[in-house]
Design a protein around this motif. Structure first.
Motif, PDB file in Angstrom:
ATOM      1  N   UNK A 159       0.785  -1.224   0.000  1.00  0.00           N
ATOM      2  CA  UNK A 159       0.000   0.000   0.000  1.00  0.00           C
ATOM      3  C   UNK A 159       0.816   1.273   0.000  1.00  0.00           C
ATOM      4  N   UNK A 160       0.119   2.360   0.148  1.00  0.00           N
ATOM      5  CA  UNK A 160       0.701   3.697   0.124  1.00  0.00           C
ATOM      6  C   UNK A 160       1.552   3.936   1.372  1.00  0.00           C
ATOM      7  N   UNK A 161       2.723   4.521   1.163  1.00  0.00           N
ATOM      8  CA  UNK A 161       3.573   4.874   2.290  1.00  0.00           C
ATOM      9  C   UNK A 161       4.222   3.686   2.969  1.00  0.00           C
ATOM     10  N   UNK A 162       4.130   2.508   2.359  1.00  0.00           N
ATOM     11  CA  UNK A 162       4.758   1.317   2.933  1.00  0.00           C
ATOM     12  C   UNK A 162       5.670   0.692   1.881  1.00  0.00           C
ATOM     13  N   UNK A 163       6.233  -0.471   2.215  1.00  0.00           N
ATOM     14  CA  UNK A 163       7.099  -1.193   1.284  1.00  0.00           C
ATOM     15  C   UNK A 163       6.690  -2.659   1.251  1.00  0.00           C
ATOM     16  N   UNK A 164       7.459  -3.440   0.511  1.00  0.00           N
ATOM     17  CA  UNK A 164       7.104  -4.844   0.288  1.00  0.00           C
ATOM     18  C   UNK A 164       6.878  -5.634   1.571  1.00  0.00           C
TER      19      UNK A 164
END
Length: 385
Positions: A159-164
């Motif tokens: 999602x937005x503002x996160x990583x894998x």
């Protein structure tokens, strides 16, 4: 009196122009926040750490009081620690068990960010994995690949503002079903290449990077794919499902706390932050006009009609599992329910509540896992079906 009328006549246009300028700044500022790629901002205060009992006391919030297992981004000696059960709480604080050993004398700063990630690296899953690069229109996008026995791969989109790492929670249940996992990055997420403006397109452009991941999977032994999208990753997965030249290879979608319609989400978030109408609507309208979108920091105009998957529900053809808490608190479940009503032939949506945004696994891992297992079997997508 004549001189006063003359002064007023000179002043009013200036005031109107000043008001228009302020309004324009507010609109563009709001639009910029919609597409900007910001850093993770602390949202909770650490009151104390007991290294003897291995407990941590946090400011009480709707997230920190949730039962289950979570993560906490910190600064100091540790960058990330894992949290276990709530041991006690009062009106302002929550005391939780630490699942990451904090040594005596360690420096842990007060400001922290509460997270549902839990796992931060593939090695924590104790499953075979490898790092791969996916060539997308944005450039080489790093991904993690977890092999499996099935010729149907799952492509996970964060999602937005996160990583894998956000997606790692889902790997074990999918791996147990025999499904290989490709956990991907996409433009501007901090791991994949940056676009010219370095801004989110809310799924309107990022889907091309996921489409490239489908092509990668098909070249490397996959016959079909399942897309799993988390939060904005849900919007990206839905855009891929209706836009991709590979859409006939998409056998299903699993959407965790998804953005199904951005207008619904942005209006909700505007109310939560105290922004009054018509500012949110004006900001979205600005992002739909090429010049105004660029002035707002976007790479190109964004069509909110095309991102409204309730309105476009008839274009969907693959079965969809939606996992969405009715107490999400960030991405309301309204549009998810609306999509289920629009396409009851495709959409399965088990009832979840309390769990907040993208934290159903953390709050009730057994129910979350069972929902995915049952849906996979019903669709004939599990190797154990």
């Amino acid at each position: 009196m004549k001189s006063l009328r003359h002064a007023v006549a000179l002043l009013v246009p200036g005031l109107l122009a000043f008001g228009a300028a302020i309004a324009a700044l507010l609109v563009f500022g709001t639009a910029r926040r919609v597409v900007s790629v910001g850093k993770r901002v602390p949202d909770v205060v650490i009151r104390s750490v007991d290294t003897g009992a291995q407990t941590i006391e946090l400011q009480r919030t709707l997230d920190t009081e949730l039962p289950g297992r979570y993560g906490l981004f910190t600064t100091g000696t540790y960058g990330y620690v894992k949290l276990g059960a709530v041991l006690s709480a009062d009106a302002t604080t929550v005391r939780r068990k630490l699942l990451t050993q904090i040594e005596p004398g360690a420096k842990v700063d007060r400001d922290a960010l509460f997270s549902g990630w839990y796992y931060s690296t593939p090695s924590e899953l104790h499953l075979p994995s490898e790092n791969v690069l996916i060539g997308s229109p944005a450039g080489p996008c790093p991904a993690w690949f977890f092999p499996g026995s099935s010729s149907t791969w799952v492509i996970q989109v964060h999602g937005r503002g996160t990583m894998r790492a956000e997606c790692l929670r889902a790997v074990p249940v999918l791996h147990a079903a025999g499904l290989p996992n490709l956990v991907v990055s996409y433009r501007n997420d901090g791991e994949a290449p940056r676009s010219r403006a370095g801004a989110y397109a809310l799924g309107a452009a990022e889907w091309r990077d996921v489409d490239a991941a489908i092509s990668y999977a098909l070249r490397h032994g996959s016959e079909n794919v399942i897309l799993m999208g988390w939060s904005m990753g849900g919007a990206i997965a839905l855009q891929t499902a209706v836009n991709s030249a590979n859409r006939d290879r998409i056998l299903g979608l699993i959407l965790e706390s998804p953005v199904v319609d951005w207008r619904t989400v942005l209006r909700f978030q505007a109310r939560e932050t105290g922004l009054r109408a018509p500012l949110p609507a004006l900001a979205m309208s600005a992002l739909e006009v090429p010049l105004m979108a660029r002035l707002s920091g976007a790479d190109e105009a964004i069509s909110f009609d095309r991102l409204d998957m309730v309105a476009r529900a008839e274009e969907l053809s693959a079965p969809i599992l939606i996992l969405h808490s009715d107490d999400d608190g960030f991405v309301p479940s309204d549009a998810s329910h609306a999509l289920q009503l629009a396409r009851p032939d495709l959409v399965t949506m088990p009832h979840f509540t309390v769990a907040r945004h993208t934290k159903i696994w953390n709050y009730d891992q057994n129910a979350w896992t069972a929902a995915i297992e049952e849906w996979l079997k019903e669709q004939g997508l599990s190797a154990s079906a």
